[in-house]
Structure formats: C-alpha cells, structure tokens
Design an enzyme around this catalytic site. Structure first.
Site, PDB file in Angstrom:
ATOM      1  N   GLU A   1       0.820  -1.215   0.000  1.00 49.80           N
ATOM      2  CA  GLU A   1       0.000   0.000   0.000  1.00 49.80           C
ATOM      3  C   GLU A   1       0.857   1.270   0.000  1.00 49.80           C
ATOM      4  O   GLU A   1       0.719   2.143   0.844  1.00 49.80           O
ATOM      5  CB  GLU A   1      -0.951  -0.020   1.194  1.00 49.80           C
TER       6      GLU A   1
ATOM      7  N   GLU B   1      -4.265 -10.325   0.390  1.00 42.95           N
ATOM      8  CA  GLU B   1      -5.055 -10.182   1.615  1.00 42.95           C
ATOM      9  C   GLU B   1      -6.503 -10.500   1.264  1.00 42.95           C
ATOM     10  O   GLU B   1      -7.037  -9.994   0.275  1.00 42.95           O
ATOM     11  CB  GLU B   1      -4.971  -8.763   2.194  1.00 42.95           C
TER      12      GLU B   1
END
Length: 920
Positions: free
Chosen positions: A391, A467
């Site tokens: 991220e 994820e």
C-alpha cells in the site's frame, strides 16, 4: 538533522546474509541505561564514556520503551499521527538515549556492531566516536567497531527517535512502538554468501570461501562452480534441508540448504514443477506484552500453530520478520512471501501528493530497504517471492527496486499489490477481491487495462489474493467459497488471510487494549484486533474453520464408499466412529491405500437399538510423529449421515380440555412466566443481535439502528384458548416505520412437556437483511451447564462453522462464550436438535426444535453485549439469557472486504418453527 533527511543512513557496512558463524561474538542484549526526552534536538554529550548515567532508568533490550512505562503506545491503520510534510517531523519527537558498558574478552580485536531492528531512526557512538546512523526499522544495520574498541570497558551509546523521515515509509497498520526491539551484538563475523540450489539438484554459490554439503558428497566447492547432486526438493509439505558449511579464511558458517525452483508457466505459479496454491496468512510480529520484540519461543509457537491448522504459507506483512522466523519456516515448511519494510498508505488521504514512491529524493531510501531485505534473506528456501512493500501507491521508485531485485535474484518472482498495471512484478495481486471478481480473474475475464500491452502481460500472470477474508471479530465468512475457487482455476495461486493475530496489548483495566485505550487523539480503534488467533495465541473459531477449509485430505462419501484424496506425503491413519444422537456406538480404523486418491468401502455398521440420528465420522490423523505435531494429530475429517431419524415428534397437539402442564402464563398478555417451577421471562420474537465488527465497520449496524431493530416494540393483539391450545397473536415492529412482523405463538400440552409453534409473517417491504429471527428468553442465574446434540463443539453462523461437526457436546455457560477482544455477537451453536440446560437445585430444562435451531446461552443480555467495549465491561447478571434462533444473518468480511454472500443473507419472509420444553 539526520532524522529528518532523505538519506537512509550513513557509516554502515554493506548488507549481507544472516548467517550462523563460529566467529567470536558478544551478545549485547540485556539491561541498558535509558533516558527518554520529549524532543529530538538534544546535545550528544551522553555518548561520552565519562558521562554519568547513574540517575537514568534501566530498560531491557530488546524492547519497546512505551511498553515499559515510558510514554504510551498509539495505533493508526492508515493515517499518520503527524502532519504530512516530508521529510520533516514534529518538534514533539520522543527520543530515547541508551547506554551500555561492556568488557571485551581478552585478545579480542576488530569486529562490527550489528543491530537487528531499531524503530525508527538511530545513531550510534562507540567510546565517544560517532559510527553512523540508520533507518529501516525491521532491517539489520552493521557498523565497523574495530577502530574504536579498547581493552577493558567499552561504552556503546545509541540515540533512537520515534519520528523521523523514515516514519513516512513505515505506515503499516500497527502500533507505533519505538525502541531497540531486536538483538544487538558485537561480532567478528563478516562472511557473506548466496547459495543457489534448484529442484533438479543444480548447486552453485557466490562468496569468498568454499562450500561443503557432506550428505550430498559436495566438498570444498569453489564459488561460481556449478554441480548437480541427487537432492530431494524442498517444499512446505516436505521441507528437506541439507547441512552445509562455508569456510573462509577467518570463520566457518553453518547453514541449511534447500533445493527448490519457483517458476511461472502458462500463467500458473509452480514450485518444483507442480502448481502452487498458497493456503496462507499475513503475519505481523506481535506479542501482547512485548509488541514486536517477539520471543523466539513465540515464533516457534506461531509456526507450530500454523502447521497444525493446515496453513502452508506466510506473507511477512509488512516488513521482513526476525531472521529466526525464516529459519523456522525453512525447518518446518512454510512458503514465504518476504515483504519489504515499506508502506506509505497515509499519503492516500491526500490523493498521494508527495508520495515517496514517486519522488526521486526517496529513491535511495527505498532501494536501500529492498537491498537489505534481499541480501539478508537470500539463502532461505522458504522465501519464494520478494514483495516490494505494501500500500505504497505507484511511482518510479518501484521500478528501481524491482529492476535491482530481478538482476540480483532472478530465481524468485516479484510481488506488489498496489499497482494494478503490474508493470514491475511477476504476479497479479489484489486485496479483498470479491468471490465474483476472483472467479472472473481465474477465468481470465477480469476488466481490461487501458494499455493493451500491459493488459496482455497481466493476463499471462498467476493471481495471488495477498489479503482476503479479513478475520476481524466474529468471522471471517465465505472462506470455503474462496478456497473452492482457488482449487478450481489453475491461474489462482491462493492467498493470505488478513491476519494471523489480534494486536491486543495487555492492559490492567481492559484485559487487552486497542486503539484509543492509551489516550491517543488519533486512532483507528479496534481495527488492530483482526486476527485468527487471540492476543494470547488461543485459536479463534476463524482459525478452526480455516483448518477445515485448508484440509489437505478430502472425503467424498457415496453409497457404501468414501473417496479419499490427499495432497501430503506423510503417513496417515483413518479412524472412524459411528454415533447415535451424538453417542459413540462403534469405532474402528479404515484401511486407506497410500495414494493420492482412493475409493474405499465403508465399514459394515452394526445394528443400533433406538438409533436416533446415525452419523459416520472418518478422521485423517498423523500415523507417526512429525516435527510439528505428534502421532494422532487430526489433519482432516469428514462426516456423513448414514441412517436414523428423530426418536419422537417434537410437537403433538394437546387434546381438548387438557391443561398446559408445568407452565404458567400471564392471563392478560399470554406471556410465559413460569415453567416447571422455574421463573421464566419470554420467549418472544427477537430480530436484533449485538453487531459484529463486519457490521460495525461495513455500515450494516448503522442501517439496522436507523431502522430501529435494536428497539423493537411488542404489541399483543389477542390471547385465546381453545381445545387445549393457548394462542397469542402479536405484532413486533420498530418505531417510526410501517414495517413489522406478525407473530402467532401457539402453546400446547405435549404429555411430559409443553410445545410452542411460532408463525412469523413480515409486513411491509423489508429491504434490509435481518440480524436474526428467533426467540429470546431468560432463566434463573443458577443454570450452569449446557449439553446439546447438533453441531459443535464451537460456534457456527451461516457462512462460518465449517469446523463444527454434528455430535453430542457439552460446555459450561462460560465456555460457550467466544472472547472476542471487542465484544459482539458470538457463541451460537448451530443445527441443534435438542439441548439440556442444568445447574443449581431446581429442575433442568430440555429444549427440542423443529426444524433444527441455533442456540446461544449467556449471562448478559444482547443490549449489554452490544454496549460493551471490552470483555471486562461484561458482568454476570441475575438471569441467564437464552436465544433459540430459526435463522441468523451471515457475518461476511465487510469490515474490510466483501459483505455476506447472498446465499447467507437473512431476508424477511414467512417462517414457521417449533420447540418442545420438558423438565429434566
């Protein structure tokens, strides 16, 4: 100011592999002198050997100073707890000064100081001489100590800043915890090598020395020389390692070599030529008492828990772990995606303006982090993929990192999720893609990129869900459906559950603390509590479900046979048991050939008097001890109903004129007030439940509360008695809306007990799913134990509970509760045929359902559960609260990810269900 500079460090030695050497070393962990200051602009006089630190505190190294009474922890998920103005940091910058005096062994000369991990930026002095500084909290740094060492006492001084320019690169959804949290040592080792060992037995290495592997007949192999040996390949299922030695002029290094090959072929990720499916978890380093200073014993515990729950892979979110953890992954067998210590998520709050990933001033800092990870971990066979970080948006620095990594180590694919173009990586990765999107990707039918060349390149890549199935609180739901997709489409290489452990810090008042509990002005509450194991590493129901979903052995039952498929190389035994209404009536061992798939005839089952429901359960257990579990450990199980049924009907109509024996009703409302001498309140229709985290963070709780489902009104429309049947008609509805439920309760005598038929008809257009549909009632607090026949022993909801088997189970009321750190709906036992509640001196109560029902028993009300912020808020009350549910809404993963799949939604509709109550 070095701590507010783009430079990643100064004065450091070149990064090298983490190795076990016989070179002399001095362990510098233990008690250090410590002083905390509120700002960073301080004189460095403390580094002088003559400085008097007698008034300072003592702090253990490794540790985080906020966990030892110096300041306080703080948690944020995305946002930075300081203004975004890189590389500058606030004046309020907690700074820890450390001092350690050590004596050199006689005859010692030379050496380097090695710091395994310091958060966030630190500067080092030895005997008053500045050695340099370093950033990259989860990466080692070494400094040349030789020129400044003296005989006798030496003074090591370290200054650590909580906030630094490096903090902009470490926004990783975790507690902000500064300090020297990994080991420090003085070592004379300087060796480095890079072993390349492929599944076909090809072996070579880089390094200034000679390599030997006696078991394989390799002796004094020179660097750059390639040989081929008869080696067994390393895999997570068969982690074959070979002891090796690397000898230089100054030292001998011991290491374990694993031979394996990772490739991408026709869009499929393969290990040793076989398609690889990650059954993985994301693992932060965390301990409830020590933060990221995780003891070695806890690392072992993590690995053993993973292996015992059929996990085969770890993504090291979002930084390289302690090197000892990777040693354990090599030894016990876990595939590893090793992730760079990089996340800049908080820049997304400002549309990624100033993001270091796309700022050339940060290039060296980002490349430095990638280099140090790769160099440290390059010899681990468990590491099968390098990740550029997490991220961190997109930008030119990702290409710099990827290009260097690919040149240094072309044997491992490169991963990064944050760039949908996949321009710099070898696998297509996503977070929290829905089941439908994952299936589309598996089919190669995902939405195209604007650039045809990049689109074609991405479609040729395997897909990894880095994820998914956010394991926050009660859940995650939808696990089985994801796994079915992974096993259906070869392009899908599996994924990694978010995440392994709840980051609840030990707290005297709350038990476990989360964001905001330490007074932080900016925090993300309990979003840090989202793991498959509780903070003390007790498995949650989610981990038990995951074990079932990840089973490497599958059972497909047919008429008289079972087909057993297995994907593991170790020997198994297959015990079976026949139960009648949950009681074992016969047992044996099934003979199953040692092959990947075999159809086996089921055992001849004995005749059973008054059989009830007959269920056959077959288990796959270890036939011998393995390093990660003893013989008898259950790897998988399957179950099928083989006969029988209910021994008697649940409800029979009372005859005209009969009494409703054992029951007392309010003459005006028809409400049950007594049952077999017990003081009873209810039962009455209930639609509300204490919202789970997925409903709180996903928005459904707000919708439910806006509708008013937490404050239902109950109106009695009529009470009548005819032919021995008491009929109560009621309307249950929230205020301020025309929506409601028309409910008819019919009570009748059923001989030794009393029966209740319930008929529910929705009124109005219900657009929202319901939390639950069932009855709630309360009993005296003297009840203590519950025995039931249904699914167990753990909780289950419509889209969870794969680990719950049909059987006879028992537990105390306290044991029925699931201790989620943030209290929420929990503890339902599903598909219950009958339950028996006992305790105290009064009669017990047996409840049978038609059809099966969900059972929840607590010592606090739903309202009290929903109002609690910590488990310590829940107090044992004067009543036992019992829920008998016809249905509940699924739990999904909407806290971060998709909501409940349509098939598990509870939609308003006409429903009939019944119960029989008898005294026991």
């Amino acid at each position: 100011m070095y701590f507010a500079d783009f430079a990643p460090g100064a004065g450091r030695l070149e990064p090298r592999a983490a190795l076990r050497s016989d070179a002399p070393s001095l362990d510098l962990t233990g008690d250090w002198r410590f002083r905390l200051s509120p700002v960073a602009d301080l004189p460095d006089d403390f580094a002088a050997p003559s400085f008097d630190d007698s008034a300072w505190d003592v702090l253990a190294v490794p540790s985080h100073w906020p966990l030892h009474g110096h300041g306080a922890p703080a948690y944020t998920n995305v946002v930075y707890p300081f203004p975004l103005d890189p590389p500058r940091v606030p004046d309020e910058n907690p700074t820890g000064d450390y001092r350690r005096v050590f004596d050199l062994p006689e005859g010692w000369s030379g050496g380097r100081l090695r710091f395994e991990g310091v958060d966030s930026t630190f500067k080092v002095w030895l005997n008053g001489h500045e050695l340099g500084f370093s950033t990259g909290s989860r990466l080692p740094a070494e400094f040349d100590a030789g020129p400044y060492l003296v005989e006798g006492a030496n003074v090591l001084a370290v200054r650590v800043h909580q906030w630094s320019a490096a903090s902009y690169l470490e926004d990783q959804d975790m507690w902000w915890l500064p300090g020297i949290f990994r080991e420090v040592e003085l070592t004379r080792s300087s060796a480095d090598l890079f072993v390349r060992a492929a599944a076909d037995g090809t072996l070579s290495f880089e390094g200034d020395g000679l390599l030997s592997i006696p078991e394989l007949g390799v002796a004094d192999l020179a660097p750059g020389t390639e040989v081929r040996v008869a080696a067994e390949p390393w895999s997570a299922e068969h982690p074959r390692l070979y002891e090796a030695s690397f000898v230089t002029a100054e030292e001998t290094v011991r290491l374990r070599v694993g031979f394996r090959t990772i490739t991408v072929e026709d869009g499929v990720l393969k290990a040793n030529g076989v398609p690889l499916v990650f059954k993985g978890v994301n693992r932060h380093e965390f301990h409830p008492d020590h933060g990221r200073a995780v003891p070695y014993e806890t690392m072992v515990e993590d690995v053993l828990l993973m292996k015992r729950h059929n996990v085969n892979a770890v993504r090291t979110s979002h930084y390289p772990p302690h090197p000892a953890f990777l040693d354990l992954c090599d030894e016990y067998g876990l595939w590893v995606v090793d992730e760079c210590d990089l996340e800049t998520h908080g820049f997304g709050q400002t549309a990624w303006r100033g993001n270091p990933t796309d700022d050339l001033r940060w290039t060296q800092a980002l490349l430095d982090r990638m280099r140090r990870m790769v160099e440290r971990d390059k010899n681990h066979p468990s590491v099968v993929m390098w990740s550029l970080g997490n991220e961190a948006g997109v930008g030119s620095n990702l290409k710099v990192m990827a290009d260097w990594t690919r040149e240094r180590d072309p044997s491992r694919p490169i991963h990064y999720e944050g760039d949908l173009s996949c321009a710099n990586v070898d696998v297509y990765s996503r977070m929290y893609a829905s089941h439908a999107e994952v299936e589309a990707i598996g089919r190669g039918e995902e939405d195209p990129l604007d650039d045809p060349e990049l689109d074609a390149r991405r479609r040729a890549m395997p897909f990894v869900q880095c994820e998914y199935a956010h394991a926050m609180g009660n859940g995650p739901g939808g696990l089985a459906e994801y796994q079915e997709l992974f096993e259906t489409y070869p392009r899908l290489a599996g994924g990694f559950i978010w995440e392994w452990i709840d980051h609840g810090l030990t707290h005297q008042e709350y038990g476990y603390a989360y964001g905001g509990d330490f007074g932080e002005p900016l925090h993300d509450a309990n979003f840090v509590v989202d793991g498959l194991v509780f903070p003390d590493r007790t498995p949650s129901p989610g981990l038990l479900d995951l074990k079932k979903v990840f089973e490497p052995v599958r059972f497909a039952f047919d008429e008289g046979t079972v087909t057993v498929t297995r994907a593991v190389p170790y020997p198994l035994s297959f015990p079976w048991a026949l139960t009648a209404d949950g009681t074992v009536v016969a047992e044996g061992v099934l003979e199953v050939p040692e092959s990947p798939g075999a159809e086996v005839k089921l055992p001849a089952l004995p005749e059973v008097a008054e059989p009830g429901e007959l269920w056959l359960t077959v288990r796959a257990v270890l036939a011998a001890d393995l390093p990660w579990a003893e013989a008898g450990h259950e790897v998988a199980w399957g179950q099928t109903k083989v006969g029988g049924g209910r021994r008697e009907p649940v409800v029979t109509r009372g005859r005209a004129g009969t009494e409703l024996a054992g029951a007392t009703f309010d003459s005006r409302t028809g409400r049950l007030t007594g049952l077999f001498g017990l003081d009873v309140e209810g039962p009455r229709l209930e639609l509300w439940r204490a919202p789970v985290d997925n409903e709180r963070f996903g928005g459904l709780e707000w919708n439910w509360r806006t509708l008013g489902l937490h404050r239902l009104t109950h109106r009695i429309d009529s009470v009548s008695r005819e032919d021995g049947v008491l009929t109560v008609r009621s309307r249950v509805a929230p205020a301020a809306t025309d929506l409601g439920m028309s409910v008819t309760y019919r009570w009748s005598d059923v001989g030794e007990g009393i029966g209740l038929d319930v008929h529910v008809v929705p009124e109005g257009e219900w657009t929202l799913p319901l939390p639950r549909l069932g009855l709630s009632m309360t009993l005296p607090a003297s009840f203590e134990e519950v025995v039931w026949f249904g699914r167990g022993p753990g909780e289950a909801y419509p889209d969870t509970g794969m680990a719950a088997a049909v059987g006879g189970w028992g537990a105390s009321i306290e044991e029925l509760q699931t201790p989620y750190v943030y209290p929420q709906e929990n503890g339902q036992r599903a598909d219950v045929r009958w339950a028996r509640l006992t305790g105290g001196e009064g009669p017990g109560l047996r409840i049978e359902g038609e059809p099966v029902f969900g059972l929840t028993v607590r010592r606090w009300s739903t309202e009290e559960l929903a109002a609690a912020g910590h488990l310590t808020d829940l107090r044992k009350g004067e009543r036992v609260h019992v829920h008998l549910d016809h249905a509940q809404h699924g739990v999904g993963t909407a806290a971060c990810g998709p909501g409940v799949l349509p098939r598990y939604e509870l939609r308003a509709g006409e429903a009939r269900f019944a119960f029989r109550f008898t005294a026991v």
